[in-house]
Design an enzyme around this catalytic site. Structure first.
Site, PDB file in Angstrom:
ATOM      1  CE  LYS A 115      38.579  39.327  43.689  1.00 32.96           C
ATOM      2  NZ  LYS A 115      37.865  38.641  42.972  1.00 32.96           N
ATOM      3  CG  ASP A 156      38.525  35.126  41.548  1.00 30.49           C
ATOM      4  OD1 ASP A 156      37.786  34.511  42.371  1.00 30.49           O
ATOM      5  OD2 ASP A 156      38.817  36.340  41.617  1.00 30.49           O
TER       6      ASP A 156
END
Ligand code: NDP
Length: 285
Positions: A71, A107
């Site tokens: 990520k 997220d």
């Protein structure tokens, strides 16, 4: 639905990747909407990530996701990223903005959406005690700060990582403090901060017996206790909180919400929420 010459391609990149529930969730959504798309999982070594992104572009992939441990690293290979990605230092969603492959982070926003369903007045709680300062913690902490929570206490083992998160929160106007797991102040922080969020991997399958080392007896019925872990559905951490009468929430809601937000970004279609939620439940039971 059969794959043909028009099938749209979506991907999740990570390592390991076999456990990911994103392919099941997004493929179920494609089927429900009758979209001629397929979503696959690809394991990518960190040093191959640049080549993998170039490959996605060359092959005309339409978007997808990125997961642990890529990520952070993926940012350098993208044509641009959102403001949240710049703050969080991590992207989990890939989509096209015109001819530019863009990185977003759903997220944090996904966490807030799940938290709003669980505790609509979370902004009125005194503050949050955030257990952990890893990738998920950064996303959650930045999203909490951007959504009006003014005080966040962070507990982490690695103090350098913890301090970096605290500094980031302060730069966003939060009152933030780093604590050690053994710090006597942790008991007071647990008493005062009514939103307690576990972002560590302690208790995640298969290590069901683990839990964050806290003075659980300090928890009261006023506390809201959240675990980002979704497997098992109820960690020992959540069990201990429930025993003290706290309201609790696991990480399934966040997992679903981040997927819904990502689906909107990379398909520009409204996701079938019930289908995706049912698919997650099916995978987790
Ligand atoms: P990272 O590896 O980036 O961070 C792990 C965190 O756990 C760090 O704060 C680390 O502390 C802490 N930790 C690990 N082992 C211990 C230990 N023995 N004692 C104390 N602290 C420990 O992982 P992520 O942030 O990506 O993920 C963390 C958790 O969140 C996972 O369980 C993951 O499944 C869950 N998650 C859930 C999501 C959802 O949608 N519900 C989304 C993303 C993650 P230190 O820095 O000191 O090592």
């Amino acid at each position: 639905m059969s794959i043909d010459g028009h099938t749209g391609l979506y991907v999740i990149l990570g390592n390991p990747i076999g456990h990911s529930m994103s392919p099941a969730m997004h493929n179920a959504a494609f089927r429900a909407l009758g979209l001629n798309n397929v979503y696959v999982a690809c394991r990518v070594e960190g040093e191959e990530l640049g080549a993998a992104v170039a490959g996605l572009k060359a092959l005309g992939f339409q978007g997808g996701n990125v997961t642990v441990p890529l990520k952070e690293k993926i940012i350098q290979y993208l044509d641009g990223v959102s403001e949240e990605v710049q703050l969080m230092g991590a992207a989990n969603t890939l989509y096209w903005k015109g001819d530019r492959l863009w990185g977003a982070n759903t997220d944090g926003a996904g966490f807030i959406k799940s938290l709003e369903k669980f505790e609509p007045d979370f902004r009125l709680l005194e503050g949050a005690l955030l257990l952990g300062a890893g990738g998920a913690a950064r996303g959650v902490a930045v999203a909490l700060a951007l959504n009006g929570l003014k005080k966040i206490m962070v507990v982490n083992r690695d103090m350098t990582k913890g301090q970096a998160l605290v500094d980031l929160l302060k730069s966003l106007g939060c009152t933030a403090l780093l604590l050690d797991w053994k710090s006597p102040q942790l008991i007071q922080a647990l008493t005062e901060n009514l939103l307690v969020i576990n972002t560590t991997s302690l208790g995640m399958a298969p290590r069901f017996e683990e839990m964050p080392p806290l003075a659980y007896d300090r928890l009261t019925t006023d506390h809201r206790v959240v675990d980002l872990i979704y497997k098992p559905a109820e960690t020992r951490f959540l069990q201990e909180a429930k025993k003290r009468g706290c309201r609790t929430m696991n990480g399934i809601g966040m997992l679903l919400e981040q997927g819904l937000l990502a689906f909107r970004l990379f398909t520009r279609c409204e996701p079938p929420e019930e289908v995706m939620a049912a698919e997650l439940e099916r995978w987790l039971t």
